[in-house]
Write a protein that holds these residues in place. Structure first.
Motif, PDB file in Angstrom:
ATOM      1  N   LEU A  48       0.746  -1.294   0.078  1.00  0.00           N
ATOM      2  CA  LEU A  48      -0.237  -0.174  -0.450  1.00  0.00           C
ATOM      3  C   LEU A  48       0.995   1.520   0.166  1.00  0.00           C
ATOM      4  N   ALA A  49       2.023   1.502   1.101  1.00  0.00           N
ATOM      5  CA  ALA A  49       2.550   2.273   0.689  1.00  0.00           C
ATOM      6  C   ALA A  49       2.888   2.729  -1.034  1.00  0.00           C
ATOM      7  N   ARG A  50       3.832   1.692  -1.270  1.00  0.00           N
ATOM      8  CA  ARG A  50       4.736   1.755  -2.718  1.00  0.00           C
ATOM      9  C   ARG A  50       2.833   2.145  -3.459  1.00  0.00           C
ATOM     10  N   GLN A  79      13.171   3.890   5.984  1.00  0.00           N
ATOM     11  CA  GLN A  79      14.188   3.465   5.483  1.00  0.00           C
ATOM     12  C   GLN A  79      14.067   2.884   3.626  1.00  0.00           C
ATOM     13  N   LEU A  80      12.816   1.582   3.817  1.00  0.00           N
ATOM     14  CA  LEU A  80      12.963   1.027   2.797  1.00  0.00           C
ATOM     15  C   LEU A  80      11.690   2.109   1.950  1.00  0.00           C
ATOM     16  N   GLU A  81      10.908   2.942   2.112  1.00  0.00           N
ATOM     17  CA  GLU A  81       9.794   3.998   1.562  1.00  0.00           C
ATOM     18  C   GLU A  81      10.854   5.541   1.205  1.00  0.00           C
ATOM     19  N   TYR A  82      12.114   5.371   1.444  1.00  0.00           N
ATOM     20  CA  TYR A  82      12.940   6.103   1.006  1.00  0.00           C
ATOM     21  C   TYR A  82      14.308   5.656  -0.456  1.00  0.00           C
ATOM     22  N   ILE A  83      14.117   4.465  -0.300  1.00  0.00           N
ATOM     23  CA  ILE A  83      14.890   3.271  -1.510  1.00  0.00           C
ATOM     24  C   ILE A  83      13.790   3.822  -2.400  1.00  0.00           C
ATOM     25  N   TYR A  84      12.427   3.374  -1.953  1.00  0.00           N
ATOM     26  CA  TYR A  84      11.891   2.983  -3.000  1.00  0.00           C
ATOM     27  C   TYR A  84      11.288   4.131  -3.710  1.00  0.00           C
ATOM     28  N   ALA A  85      11.488   5.955  -3.652  1.00  0.00           N
ATOM     29  CA  ALA A  85      11.149   6.634  -3.678  1.00  0.00           C
ATOM     30  C   ALA A  85      12.633   7.070  -4.405  1.00  0.00           C
ATOM     31  N   VAL A  86      13.579   6.322  -4.309  1.00  0.00           N
ATOM     32  CA  VAL A  86      14.778   7.385  -5.267  1.00  0.00           C
ATOM     33  C   VAL A  86      14.331   6.494  -5.987  1.00  0.00           C
ATOM     34  N   TYR A 260      13.975  -2.269 -15.017  1.00  0.00           N
ATOM     35  CA  TYR A 260      14.658  -3.097 -15.077  1.00  0.00           C
ATOM     36  C   TYR A 260      15.983  -3.660 -14.560  1.00  0.00           C
ATOM     37  N   LEU A 261      16.551  -2.033 -14.037  1.00  0.00           N
ATOM     38  CA  LEU A 261      18.089  -2.299 -13.451  1.00  0.00           C
ATOM     39  C   LEU A 261      18.151  -2.233 -12.044  1.00  0.00           C
ATOM     40  N   ASN A 262      16.948  -1.150 -12.393  1.00  0.00           N
ATOM     41  CA  ASN A 262      16.386  -1.959 -10.362  1.00  0.00           C
ATOM     42  C   ASN A 262      16.375  -2.999 -10.231  1.00  0.00           C
ATOM     43  N   GLU A 263      15.792  -3.746 -10.534  1.00  0.00           N
ATOM     44  CA  GLU A 263      15.439  -5.206 -10.409  1.00  0.00           C
ATOM     45  C   GLU A 263      15.777  -6.314 -10.415  1.00  0.00           C
ATOM     46  N   THR A 264      17.166  -5.973 -11.380  1.00  0.00           N
ATOM     47  CA  THR A 264      17.787  -6.704 -11.299  1.00  0.00           C
ATOM     48  C   THR A 264      19.281  -6.485 -11.557  1.00  0.00           C
ATOM     49  N   ALA A 278      20.372  -3.936  -1.180  1.00  0.00           N
ATOM     50  CA  ALA A 278      19.400  -3.514  -2.379  1.00  0.00           C
ATOM     51  C   ALA A 278      20.112  -2.033  -2.620  1.00  0.00           C
ATOM     52  N   VAL A 279      18.747  -2.028  -3.879  1.00  0.00           N
ATOM     53  CA  VAL A 279      19.828  -1.190  -5.208  1.00  0.00           C
ATOM     54  C   VAL A 279      19.143  -0.174  -5.312  1.00  0.00           C
ATOM     55  N   ALA A 280      18.792   0.940  -5.038  1.00  0.00           N
ATOM     56  CA  ALA A 280      17.838   2.185  -6.233  1.00  0.00           C
ATOM     57  C   ALA A 280      19.180   3.176  -7.102  1.00  0.00           C
ATOM     58  N   ARG A 281      17.471   3.841  -8.232  1.00  0.00           N
ATOM     59  CA  ARG A 281      18.368   5.714  -8.856  1.00  0.00           C
ATOM     60  C   ARG A 281      19.318   4.905  -9.428  1.00  0.00           C
ATOM     61  N   SER A 282      18.753   3.261 -10.463  1.00  0.00           N
ATOM     62  CA  SER A 282      19.850   3.080 -12.180  1.00  0.00           C
ATOM     63  C   SER A 282      19.105   4.027 -12.800  1.00  0.00           C
TER      64      SER A 282
END
Length: 335
Positions: A48-50, A79-86, A260-264, A278-282
Motif C-alpha cells: 500500500l505504501a508503494r 528507509q525502505l520507503e525512502y529507497i523505493y521513492a528514490v 529493469y536495472l533496479n529489479e536486476t 538493495a539498490v536504487a536510482r539505476s
C-alpha cells in the motif's frame, strides 16, 4: 494559472513523531496539499505504501531521533520507503530534527545497534538528498514547511490535481504549448542530420555493453557504482515489450530500462559490494540509451508511430519486432 492540488507522501519513524507528523499534515492541508502516508507499518502494508508513493507528486521524510520499526530484513520501513521513492525518481524533501540527542531522555530507548542504523540512515539522507531542512520544535517545523514547500512546486513542477471547473483553462494552456512545440520541432527538423546513417546493421543475437550507474546499499550506507553488463538485442526487446506493445511515449525507454536495472542490478552490484542488500536510482548511460533507440528503429523492431494529445512522440513494436519475439518464444518452448 490553474488552481492545483498536490499529493504528498509522508514517511516517519513511527510513534515518536506523532506530534510533528500532525503539525506537518495540518500545515500541508492548509497550503492546499493532500497528505498521505502510513503511521502503522507491517509487512502487509508495504504494498500500500508503494502504491501511494507511485501516485504521489512529492515525498517528505520526517526524521526525529529513532530509526523506527524494522522490516524482516532489519531495514526500517522508513528507509525502505525512502529507497523505493528514490527508485521512482520522486522529488524528496527531508525535514530533520537538528539535535536528535536532546530528545533521547524523553523517548523510549532503542538498542545501541538500532541507534547505529539511525545514524547511518541520517547520514545517507544528509549526503544524498538535495533539499534538507532542519527544525527544533513543532513551531519551527510549521514555519519551515510554509517557507519551503512552495519553492518545491516551482523547482519540481508536477501534474497535481485540477478541479473540474478549471479544465478549460488547462486545455487553453495545453493548446498554446502544442503550437509552441510544433514551431520548435520544425526548426529542429531543419537542422538535425539523419542519425541512422552512422549506425551499423545488427541482429537480435548481437551483443552490446549496457553501461549504467546505481546506488547500492550495504550495512546502512550507500555507494554509487558504475556498472556494465553484456546484453543481446533480443534481451532488450524482451525488456521493452511490456511497454511498447502498444503506442507509448518515447520517455518510457529510459523509465522501463531503469526499472529493469533496479529489479536486476543487485547481482551486478554484489560483484563490487558483496554484502549489498538493495539498490536504487539505476540510471542507464545516456549515450547507450540513444544507441538503443536508434538501433531498434533502424532494425525496424520498434518505431515512432505518431504523437499523443500532449505532442509526445509515440513508439510501438512493429510486426517484424513482434514476429521476432514470437519466434524466439516458440523456440524456447520447443526445447
Amino acid at each position: 494559472m490553474v488552481d492545483k492540488r498536490y499529493q504528498v507522501f509522508i514517511s516517519t519513524s513511527g510513534q515518536e513523531m506523532l506530534p510533528e507528523r500532525s503539525v506537518l499534515c495540518q500545515t500541508l492541508v492548509g497550503m492546499g496539499f493532500f497528505a498521505w502516508g502510513l503511521e502503522q507499518r507491517t509487512p502487509l502494508s508495504t504494498a500500500l505504501a508503494r502504491r501511494q508513493i507511485d501516485d504521489c507528486d512529492y515525498v517528505i521524510m520526517l526524521l526525529g531521533s529513532h530509526y523506527g520499526e524494522q522490516s524482516m530484513s532489519g531495514v526500517s520501513y522508513m528507509q525502505l520507503e525512502y529507497i523505493y521513492a528514490v527508485s521512482k525518481d520522486k522529488p524528496i524533501i527531508v525535514f530533520v530534527h537538528s539535535d536528535p540527542e536532546s530528545r533521547r531522555d524523553l523517548l523510549p530507548k532503542e538498542p545501541d545497534i538500532v541507534q547505529e542504523k539511525f545514524h547511518a540512515f541520517r547520514k545517507i539522507l544528509l549526503q544524498e538528498v538535495e533539499h534538507i531542512f532542519y527544525f527544533r520544535n513543532t513551531r519551527e517545523l510549521e514555519l519551515t514547511v510554509r517557507m519551503n514547500m512552495s519553492n518545491m512546486l516551482i523547482r519540481y513542477p508536477a501534474w497535481g490535481w485540477v478541479r473540474p471547473q478549471n479544465t478549460q483553462t488547462l486545455n487553453n494552456e495545453i493548446a498554446a504549448l502544442k503550437e509552441k512545440i510544433k514551431g520548435l520541432e520544425t526548426q529542429l527538423a531543419q537542422k538535425a542530420p539523419d542519425p541512422l546513417l552512422s549506425y551499423p546493421k545488427i541482429t537480435s543475437q548481437d551483443t552490446f555493453e549496457c553501461e549504467y550507474q546505481l546506488h547500492a546499499y550495504q550495512d546502512g550506507n550507500f555507494k554509487e557504482l558504475k556498472l556494465s553488463r553484456r546484453m543481446t538485442w533480443l534481451d532488450i526487446l524482451q525488456v521493452l515489450y511490456s511497454v511498447f506493445k502498444n503506442p507509448t511515449p518515447e520517455e518510457y525507454f529510459a523509465i522501463r530500462i531503469n526499472d529493469y536495472l533496479n529489479e536486476t542490478g543487485l547481482k551486478d552490484a554484489q560483484l563490487q559490494m558483496l554484502r549489498a542488500h538493495a539498490v536504487a536510482r539505476s540510471q542507464i548511460n545516456f549515450r547507450v540509451l540513444q544507441n538503443i533507440k536508434q538501433q531498434l528503429r533502424q532494425s525496424d523492431w520498434i518505431v515512432p508511430v505518431g504523437r499523443d494529445d500532449r505532442q509526445r512522440t509515440l513508439w510501438k513494436f512493429t510486426e517484424k519486432g513482434l514476429s521476432l519475439l514470437d519466434k524466439m518464444t516458440a523456440n524456447k518452448a520447443s526445447l
